[in-house]
Design a protein around this motif. Structure first.
Motif, PDB file in Angstrom:
ATOM      1  N   LYS A  14      13.656 -16.704  10.257  1.00  0.00           N
ATOM      2  CA  LYS A  14      14.218 -16.044   8.418  1.00  0.00           C
ATOM      3  C   LYS A  14      15.591 -15.828   8.606  1.00  0.00           C
ATOM      4  CE  LYS A  14      11.200 -15.172   4.609  1.00  0.00           C
ATOM      5  NZ  LYS A  14      10.758 -14.366   4.581  1.00  0.00           N
ATOM      6  N   ASP A  72      -0.297  -6.141  -1.237  1.00  0.00           N
ATOM      7  CA  ASP A  72       0.150  -6.765  -2.171  1.00  0.00           C
ATOM      8  C   ASP A  72      -0.874  -7.184  -3.173  1.00  0.00           C
ATOM      9  OD1 ASP A  72       1.392  -8.537  -4.196  1.00  0.00           O
ATOM     10  OD2 ASP A  72       1.219 -10.653  -2.075  1.00  0.00           O
ATOM     11  N   GLU A 107       9.654  -3.353   1.070  1.00  0.00           N
ATOM     12  CA  GLU A 107       8.258  -4.469   0.479  1.00  0.00           C
ATOM     13  C   GLU A 107       7.565  -5.095   1.428  1.00  0.00           C
ATOM     14  OE1 GLU A 107       7.368  -7.545  -2.316  1.00  0.00           O
ATOM     15  OE2 GLU A 107       9.681  -6.630  -2.996  1.00  0.00           O
ATOM     16  N   ASP A 108       8.445  -5.494   2.760  1.00  0.00           N
ATOM     17  CA  ASP A 108       8.443  -6.201   3.821  1.00  0.00           C
ATOM     18  C   ASP A 108       7.623  -5.004   5.152  1.00  0.00           C
ATOM     19  OD1 ASP A 108      10.283  -4.707   4.367  1.00  0.00           O
ATOM     20  OD2 ASP A 108      11.433  -6.288   5.249  1.00  0.00           O
ATOM     21  N   GLN A 109       7.471  -3.820   4.560  1.00  0.00           N
ATOM     22  CA  GLN A 109       6.663  -2.709   5.601  1.00  0.00           C
ATOM     23  C   GLN A 109       5.623  -1.847   5.101  1.00  0.00           C
ATOM     24  OE1 GLN A 109       9.563  -0.164   6.041  1.00  0.00           O
ATOM     25  NE2 GLN A 109      10.935  -1.353   8.039  1.00  0.00           N
ATOM     26  N   TYR A 160       1.812  -3.169   4.550  1.00  0.00           N
ATOM     27  CA  TYR A 160       0.683  -3.297   5.611  1.00  0.00           C
ATOM     28  C   TYR A 160      -0.374  -2.918   5.206  1.00  0.00           C
ATOM     29  CZ  TYR A 160       4.474  -5.255   7.673  1.00  0.00           C
ATOM     30  OH  TYR A 160       5.761  -5.716   8.221  1.00  0.00           O
ATOM     31  N   ALA A 175       9.947 -13.222  11.232  1.00  0.00           N
ATOM     32  CA  ALA A 175      11.098 -12.524  10.301  1.00  0.00           C
ATOM     33  C   ALA A 175      13.354 -12.060  10.595  1.00  0.00           C
ATOM     34  CB  ALA A 175      11.322 -10.996  10.658  1.00  0.00           C
TER      35      ALA A 175
END
Ligand code: SF4
Ligand code: SF4
Ligand code: SF4
Lengths: 304, 257
Positions: free
Chosen positions: B255, B64, B232-234, B236, B252
């Motif tokens: 969610k 990030d 985005e969520d992958q 790392y 996840a």
């Protein structure tokens, strides 16, 4: 203006504190450069964070403050580094950072020297010293909003320092801008009105031990040399002039950078390095009263 | 009587605000000025959050970018720690956020030191100290982008440059046999360098050693930042341990439910 002090001291001692300060300002980047140049790794990193002899960490507390504001807690190394740095400045005086380490100080001192040589008068009344406080607050708030260390995107101090150690890029544009600003727009404009780093270290200066003291203020003959050279002249007034109001002789304001220039330029040797605990009002003895009378009688004829 | 004004050649003049109106306009002016400054800083830092696709962050750098920029104090200790001198700090004026560390794989790839000195040197955790096995690093991911010049694609060559140089040999990048049916019906056997994202660390060794980098107008295989390749969520910055992986998956799932 140096005539007065040169008359009473030889040149070496006239500039004692200035020379020491220049030595410090030059030694620090050289220490950092010994590594990449000659493989002598006394200290690594830069002013933002460094490691002395591969053991002692140092970290700039203002940068870490922004990091905290952005919502990240740094690793222990950085926190230990911050603690060491804070303790150091609480001892020697917060804005010692400004006058003894900061590379921008060389630039602004040069601008001030030239400004005085060329008799450029800069009186920009629109600027107030409180602006730098607002800038400090804005920087912290923006760090929180953007989640990044915001001042480091533009901080000319670390940029110039990094420039010397790692590569300059177009940093010189920023440096030139500061130089011209100080030269033509505001006397000591960058450090005195804008830079939030100085304000931050000024906070530490409010409680710091080592302070300049107007030890022999009764000998002051109002020549004004200290006011002309001091980068933050408002700090001198209480210590020097308010004896009648019961104000002690120590310069307590956090804005004082402990540069020691007033000690250098005072021909009456009024100032000396001291500590904040020596702030008691001195007893006026018969002898010192006589000295005062002499000085003031003499000053009428000799000093113009 | 001493008077400070005489001494001061003018600049000591105090400016007491005499009336309430002065005070209010003064405050309003300060507030406006500071909002403008804040906006400028904010915008500039937003721009700084993206960086060119060929500049890769050192191992362990938070994926990030915002978190990375909130932690990295731009000290360059990682740069000094790197024995291969592949890292450098962005200079003012470069498109990467001023003072932050990066490397350009095509010039100096990461050599994947087993003891990861750069991560150990980082005082702030901008490079995640939880990264202890360099093979778990995710600096980016390799992709064959030069399908017009990769020798395996076009020239019926069997180029082994990237597959043999890869430090995660036999796992991160392999040659996969493929029968290529052209539009005119003719067939040709070829061997396609195939990146297995699960193992690729993004070190850039393949990019550096691709013969096309020197002779064919740029490496045919390039390491791209995860911000370009992955959702985005992958993204790392390191491979997670199975437990962490499981925790992320359950989170996840919770969610979506
Ligand atoms: S792992 Fe080694 S080669 Fe790679 S960036 Fe870090 S120090 Fe340099
Ligand atoms: S050591 Fe860490 S904080 Fe310093 S420049 Fe490298 S990533 Fe940033
Ligand atoms: S970047 Fe290339 S050399 Fe490095 S691990 Fe990935 S496939 Fe292998």
């Amino acid at each position: 203006m140096w005539r007065r002090v040169v008359a009473v001291r030889d040149l070496m001692f006239t500039n004692k504190w200035l020379l020491l300060r220049r030595a410090s300002q030059i030694t620090i980047p050289v220490l950092f450069l010994l590594g990449p140049w000659y493989g002598i790794w006394f200290v690594k990193g830069n002013l933002a964070s460094s490691l002395i002899l591969d053991t002692v960490p140092l970290t700039d507390p203002f940068i870490v403050l922004q990091s905290l504001a952005s919502g990240h807690i740094p690793e222990t190394t950085a926190l230990v580094g911050v603690a060491i740095v804070i303790l150091f400045y609480v001892f020697v005086g917060g804005r010692v950072y400004c006058s003894w380490l900061c590379p921008i100080n060389l630039v602004t001192d040069a601008a001030e020297w030239l400004r005085r040589r060329m008799n450029i008068s800069t009186q920009w009344h629109f600027l107030k010293r409180s602006i730098r406080w607002w800038i400090l607050v804005t920087v912290i708030v923006m760090s929180a909003i953007t989640g990044t260390i915001v001042w480091e995107f533009v901080n000319p101090i670390t940029m110039l320092n990094r420039g010397l150690l790692y590569g300059m890029g177009v940093t010189w544009i920023l440096i030139l801008a500061i130089f011209l600003f100080d030269l033509f727009i505001a006397r000591r404009g960058w450090c005195g009105y804008l830079c939030p780093v100085g304000v931050f270290y000024g906070f530490l200066g409010r409680v710091s031990i080592v302070r300049v003291r107007a030890k022999k203020r009764h000998l002051c003959d109002d020549c004004g040399d200290c006011f002309v050279t001091c980068p933050e002249p408002h700090v001198i007034t209480p210590a020097l002039d308010r004896a009648e109001h019961g104000v002690g002789p120590v310069i307590l304001s956090g804005d004082c950078t402990n540069c020691g220039r007033c000690i250098d330029v005072c021909h009456a040797d009024v100032f000396a390095v001291s500590s904040r605990f020596h702030n008691a009002l001195p007893q006026i003895t018969q002898e010192s009263a006589q000295q005062v009378a002499d000085i003031h009688a003499g000053s009428e004829n000799t000093i113009t | 009587m001493k008077s400070t004004k005489d001494k001061s050649d003018g600049y000591l003049k105090c400016s007491f605000t005499s009336s309430r109106r002065d005070f209010l306009t003064g405050t309003a002016r300060a507030a406006c000025g500071m909002s403008l400054l804040g906006l400028g800083l904010g915008l500039y830092s937003e721009v700084g959050k993206t960086h060119p696709a060929n500049t890769l962050r050192p191992p362990g750098a938070r994926a990030d970018e915002e978190e990375f920029l909130g932690r990295c104090v731009r000290c360059g200790l990682c740069v000094r720690a790197c024995p291969y001198d592949c890292l450098r700090l962005a200079e003012f004026g470069e498109p990467t956020a001023t003072g932050t560390p990066y490397f350009i794989a095509e010039e100096f790839p990461c050599y994947m030191c087993p003891d990861i000195p750069c991560v150990k040197a980082c005082p702030t955790g901008a490079l995640d100290p939880k990264l202890t096995d360099i093979k778990d690093a995710r600096m980016g991911v390799a992709r064959v982008v030069g399908t017009d010049r990769c020798l395996n694609y076009w020239f019926n060559h069997r180029c082994l440059a990237c597959t043999t140089i890869c430090p995660v040999r036999g796992k991160a990048i392999t040659l996969e046999k493929e029968i290529w049916v052209k539009s005119d019906g003719t067939k040709q056997l070829r061997f396609i360098p195939t990146v297995n994202d699960e193992h690729c660390t993004g070190c850039g060794m393949c990019e550096k050693n691709c013969p096309m980098a020197r002779y064919g107008g740029g490496a045919a295989i390039k390491v791209l930042p995860l911000s370009i390749v992955k959702r985005e969520d992958q993204r790392y910055h390191r491979r997670f341990t199975p437990e962490e992986q499981k925790a992320i998956e359950t989170k996840a799932k919770a969610k979506t439910l």
